[in-house]
Design a protein around this motif. Structure first.
Motif: not given
Length: 441
Positions: A48, A73, A104, A191, A197, A203, A218, A220, A225-227, A261
């Protein structure tokens, strides 16, 4: 005997701090060698970025490249453990409305981008070169590195920049690294694919979710993928009694919103990581022939995503110091004093909030942000990394603290209980089960 190659500046570590300062010094026409112990792309957590990074990317000339790999972001979502209410804040609410967004990013992509850019700008870059020894004398330093094939290389440098991250090469050498006794945490992270999201413009926003033993991030990413990670008190990971993946999923279940989520999400490569996240600071950042930047100087909890910004900003500030050391040595003492002071501003500002973030008073203030006395503007400028804005920012940040202490005194029983819980939780619990120390350059 192998002769040492000569250079003006040798930079140890090819992460954001090292690549940035190598680029800036190469632009000055200096002979710069940039050594990275691994090979890009290499894994790194900390995806981030903050709006303060954008200006730095502009100055480096890589903003368009970062934008192509990033997820936009615009702000932060705060999710409490015991309320249905969510708090949303935007970076544009700070003192500088133009610092309204960031990205991100996958750090493996960002770090390689910056490293290759340093090479394109004239720095000599070498991967797979682990620095083992640095010896200083009156004229400069001799630096020795071991290569992947077991061979060794040696350089003779007029100045050395330590951007070795949590390896803290020079701080370890000089025994000037001190663990912060007021902070002791650990992290579990992985991940996920197909995480639910936020919608629309939000988002890509980071979500901060509190739970009983700490807080979750969290984040995105642009590739879908999302960390997701849990930063916990050390006792919590120390008590792990099952495989790391199962323990992580059980931890996620403690936060209903996050669990929901991730209900239809799957872990990428079925991989979960654990790391010690111990804050530290060196007693000094500069010397006659050396400089420590980024995590090589100090490391703080990543809650407000300040790591990449502080690393890059210290590189920009440090490049001016190196120029002074090489070109105007008579001015070096004053330049060192000014830089030592400046490099402590960001870590100090962020740490004040980080060390209190589990306190109910701070949590309430984040959940119900109020701009009385411009306090919210000060907070949002901090979260946007606009930390050198000037007196207006300083005043509003000071008023936020005044309000915090006033509310804490009014609710003194709650404040005392929170303080006592924190003092108990920051005890040193020793080595952690399954811990992997992720040392970043």
């Amino acid at each position: 005997m192998e002769t040492s190659q000569e250079c003006d500046v040798l930079v140890v570590g090819g992460g954001p701090a090292g690549s940035t300062i190598a680029t800036l010094l190469a632009r000055q026409g200096r002979r710069v060698v940039l050594l990275e112990k691994e090979h890009h792309p290499r894994f790194h957590i900390g995806e981030s970025l903050l709006p303060g990074n954008v200006e730095l990317f502009d100055k480096l000339g890589v903003r368009d490249q970062v934008e192509k790999i990033g997820m936009p972001k615009f702000g932060i979502e705060f999710v409490p453990p015991d309320l249905d209410y969510r708090s949303y804040v935007d970076f544009s609410e700070g003192w500088d409305p133009t610092k309204d967004s960031a990205w991100q990013v996958r750090r493996s992509e960002l770090d390689e981008l910056l490293f290759r850019h340093a090479g394109n700008e004239g720095a000599l870059t070498l991967e797979g070169a682990r620095v083992r020894q640095v010896d200083f004398d009156a004229e400069g330093a001799t630096v020795q590195a071991v290569l992947d094939d077991g061979g060794t290389r040696s350089w003779r440098a007029r100045f050395v920049v330590d951007a070795s991250g949590r390896d803290t090469l020079l701080a370890t050498k000089f025994k000037c690294k001190n663990k912060n006794p007021d902070h002791n945490s650990t992290a579990l992270f992985g991940h996920f694919r197909n995480a639910r999201r936020l919608e629309g413009r939000r988002e890509g926003n980071i979500s901060i979710c509190w739970f009983e033993h700490g807080w979750f991030w969290f984040i995105p990413l642009a590739d879908g993928t999302t960390s997701v990670g849990a930063v916990c008190w050390a006792y919590y990971l120390k008590a792990r009694d099952k495989p790391l993946k199962d323990y992580f999923l059980d931890t996620i279940a403690m936060c209903p919103e996050l669990h929901d989520r991730l209900a239809n999400a799957t872990l990428v490569d079925d991989a979960v990581h654990a790391t010690g996240n111990f804050s530290y600071a060196s007693t000094h950042a500069t010397g006659e022939r050396y400089l420590m930047v980024g995590d090589a100087f100090t490391f703080i909890d990543p809650m407000f995503s300040s790591g990449v910004f502080l690393a890059m900003q210290s590189a920009f500030d440090g490049a001016a110091l190196v120029a002074t050391a090489l070109d105007r040595p008579a001015e070096l003492a004053a330049a060192r004093q000014a830089l030592e002071k400046r490099m402590r501003v960001g870590p100090r500002d962020y740490s004040w909030f980080i060390y209190r973030v589990t306190n109910p008073t701070i949590r309430d203030m984040f959940m119900h942000p109020n701009n009385v006395f411009k306090a919210k503007q000060g907070l949002m400028s901090l979260l946007a990394a606009d930390i050198h804005h000037g007196r207006a920012y300083r005043r509003s940040l000071w008023m936020f603290k005044v309000l915090y202490y006033f509310i804490s005194v009014v609710n003194w029983r709650r404040t005392y209980a929170g303080w006592k819980r924190r003092r108990d939780n920051i005890r040193d619990w020793g080595p952690l089960k399954g811990e992997t120390i992720l040392k970043a350059d």
